[in-house]
Design an enzyme around this catalytic site. Structure first.
Site, PDB file in Angstrom:
ATOM      1  N   TRP A 325      28.391  -2.692  33.107  1.00 25.44           N
ATOM      2  CA  TRP A 325      28.890  -4.149  33.031  1.00 25.44           C
ATOM      3  C   TRP A 325      27.871  -5.033  32.362  1.00 25.44           C
ATOM      4  CZ3 TRP A 325      27.482  -9.148  34.268  1.00 25.44           C
ATOM      5  CH2 TRP A 325      28.507 -10.083  34.095  1.00 25.44           C
ATOM      6  N   HIS A 326      26.711  -4.715  32.501  1.00 25.05           N
ATOM      7  CA  HIS A 326      25.687  -5.689  31.827  1.00 25.05           C
ATOM      8  C   HIS A 326      25.364  -5.165  30.366  1.00 25.05           C
ATOM      9  CE1 HIS A 326      24.690  -6.929  35.917  1.00 25.05           C
ATOM     10  NE2 HIS A 326      24.037  -7.990  35.134  1.00 25.05           N
ATOM     11  N   GLY A 327      25.795  -3.909  29.994  1.00 25.53           N
ATOM     12  CA  GLY A 327      25.362  -3.605  28.663  1.00 25.53           C
ATOM     13  C   GLY A 327      25.824  -2.051  28.541  1.00 25.53           C
ATOM     14  N   PHE A 477      25.797 -10.244  27.265  1.00 22.85           N
ATOM     15  CA  PHE A 477      26.626  -9.549  28.349  1.00 22.85           C
ATOM     16  C   PHE A 477      28.171 -10.087  28.254  1.00 22.85           C
ATOM     17  CE2 PHE A 477      22.570  -9.326  30.587  1.00 22.85           C
ATOM     18  CZ  PHE A 477      22.083  -8.302  29.986  1.00 22.85           C
TER      19      PHE A 477
END
Length: 477
Positions: A325-327, A477
């Protein structure tokens, strides 16, 4: 448009607050929705169209998802829920991960002498956040926890509200549904409570996080062949502090802005570096993200209700998703798996229980901090090679100095800020400054409000006027 920019601080925010304060309260949602779309368009350009499309799809789906007693209707609604969640996830995957996925396919094809076309898409800012808001909206309606919004303007206010649109906190629909009706009348009280919180966040961001940024960047820019024990530790420690003060600063500003507009947004940080276990760290760090994954992924998967093996599986799934989800990078996946493994170890050996003896608390807090710092190296590194090189030097002292690049970045002013940040981090776990500053009427809170709103805010404003601010880290993000 950054929260820490002169345009936002001196033009956009005063105008929006003046309109909300002076216009009839029934105009509030419309003012906030229009201002939010303007705010987003300034920063995101044409990708605002994607935001609007997602809003239309989820708004219309929400109208059809309210609970129904008929079994056939329930089955159809479940199918509609799955379809709209699939749409939201597909939008996120295509726009955020298509480039990463095609790069991996191209690398695999090259092993056999071929190639695969690599997709390059402009990442819409805040897409991870508004996707989760949309999913929360339709799921909470389907579960019957809150009714669907009948007014498109109210829905647009929830999804696009500019304080939390770009980088959170992630507001679950049921947390704000009761606030969307425009009934609040004490608008001056809201501004008086929210402004000190906003000022605290600005000070965290501009005075501390932005001061540490050049030092962290210099360390992480050091080539692998020139990395040393000192450079690795300075880089890891400064980034650990920079990320906290940057992101918690943004959250404080968002919560303060939301309060000034008449909304109470959820807390996002509670002194996470005071944690004595990694489990506790995730109850204190980016709390709105942890709660979202708990309610919409972990518990639907079964949570901890079906034995240890299923619990560990569910934790792994959650933290794989948290990492990605962060990258779109293997470093984020490894970071997520790393934290998932730590939580499984703590749960398996019953280490997730807080110690009671003072000496044990100090040791466990130090160990937890060390584990978190090592994890942030994966989070910040550009690739696995850099991450492993830095961690290798951190764990194997070589007693060599710093590079010229790091030495030049290590000014006296940044050393003072570094020591100040460390002193703040090492304070006891309670009280948490943000909520106390906003709501408490004690002498300590009053003195803190005066300090932040005079010396701190004045200095932070000078820095923003000089153009020394940088984008918030979680904008990516």
């Amino acid at each position: 448009m950054s929260f820490a920019s002169p345009l936002f601080l001196w033009i956009f925010t005063p105008v929006v607050l003046a309109l909300v304060l002076l216009c009839p309260r029934t105009w509030r949602n419309g003012i906030v929705a229009v201002a939010s779309l303007i705010f987003y368009t300034v920063g995101a350009g044409p990708t605002v169209i994607l935001l609007l499309v997602c809003m239309v799809v989820n708004y219309l789906a929400g109208q059809a998802l309210e609970p129904d007693e008929w079994a056939l209707a329930k089955k159809r609604k479940r199918g509609l829920l799955i379809a709209v969640i699939a749409f939201d996830v597909a939008v996120l995957v295509v726009w955020k991960y298509a480039g990463f996925l095609t790069q991996q396919l191209d690398g695999f094809a090259r092993l056999f002498g071929g190639d695969f076309p690599v997709v390059h898409l402009l990442l819409p800012i805040g897409i991870s956040f508004y996707t989760f808001h949309n999913i929360s909206y339709v799921v909470d309606i389907y579960r019957g926890e809150r009714p669907a919004l009948r007014q498109p303007v109210s829905y647009a206010t929830y999804i696009s509200m500019f304080p939390q649109l770009i980088a959170g906190p992630i507001v679950r629909y049921r947390e704000i549904a009761d606030q969307l009706p425009q009934l609040r009348t004490h608008r001056l009280d809201d501004i008086a409570a929210g402004f000190p919180r906003f000022a605290l966040g600005l000070c965290k961001k501009v005075i501390i996080a932005d001061s540490l940024s050049p030092l962290a960047d210099a360390c992480f820019s050091t080539p692998n062949g020139e990395m040393t024990f000192a450079v690795a530790w300075v880089g890891a420690l400064t980034y650990t502090l920079q990320l906290y003060f940057d992101f918690s600063g943004y959250s404080d500003m968002a919560i303060g802005l939301g309060r000034m507009l008449g909304f109470r947004l959820p807390e996002n940080f509670a002194r996470p570096y005071s944690s004595v276990t990694v489990t506790e760290f995730w109850r204190r760090w980016h709390m709105s993200l942890s709660r979202w994954f708990r309610d919409y992924v972990y518990i639907p998967l079964g949570g901890n209700r079906h034995g240890s093996a299923r619990t560990y599986r569910n934790l792994c799934i959650v933290f794989v998703l948290t990492g990605f989800w962060h990258g779109a990078n293997w470093t984020f996946l490894v970071w997520g798996l790393y934290h998932g493994a730590l939580l499984i170890i703590e749960r398996g050996f019953h280490l997730d229980r807080s110690p009671t003896r003072a000496g044990h608390v100090v040791l466990r807090r130090a160990l937890t901090m060390l584990l978190v710092i090592l994890g942030w190296v994966f989070f910040r590194s550009t690739d696995m090679s850099q991450a492993l090189t830095m961690i290798g030097h951190m764990l194997l002292p070589d007693f060599t100095g710093t590079t010229d690049l790091v030495t030049e970045a290590f000014t006296n002013q940044r050393l003072v800020i570094l020591l100040l940040a460390l002193a703040i981090v090492f304070l006891p776990a309670h009280p948490v400054t943000g909520p106390m500053l906003e709501s408490s009427r004690s002498r300590t809170a009053t003195a803190l409000r005066v300090t932040v709103m005079t010396a701190g805010l004045f200095y932070a404003t000078i820095l923003t006027a000089a153009g020394t601010f940088s984008p918030f880290l979680y904008y990516q993000f």
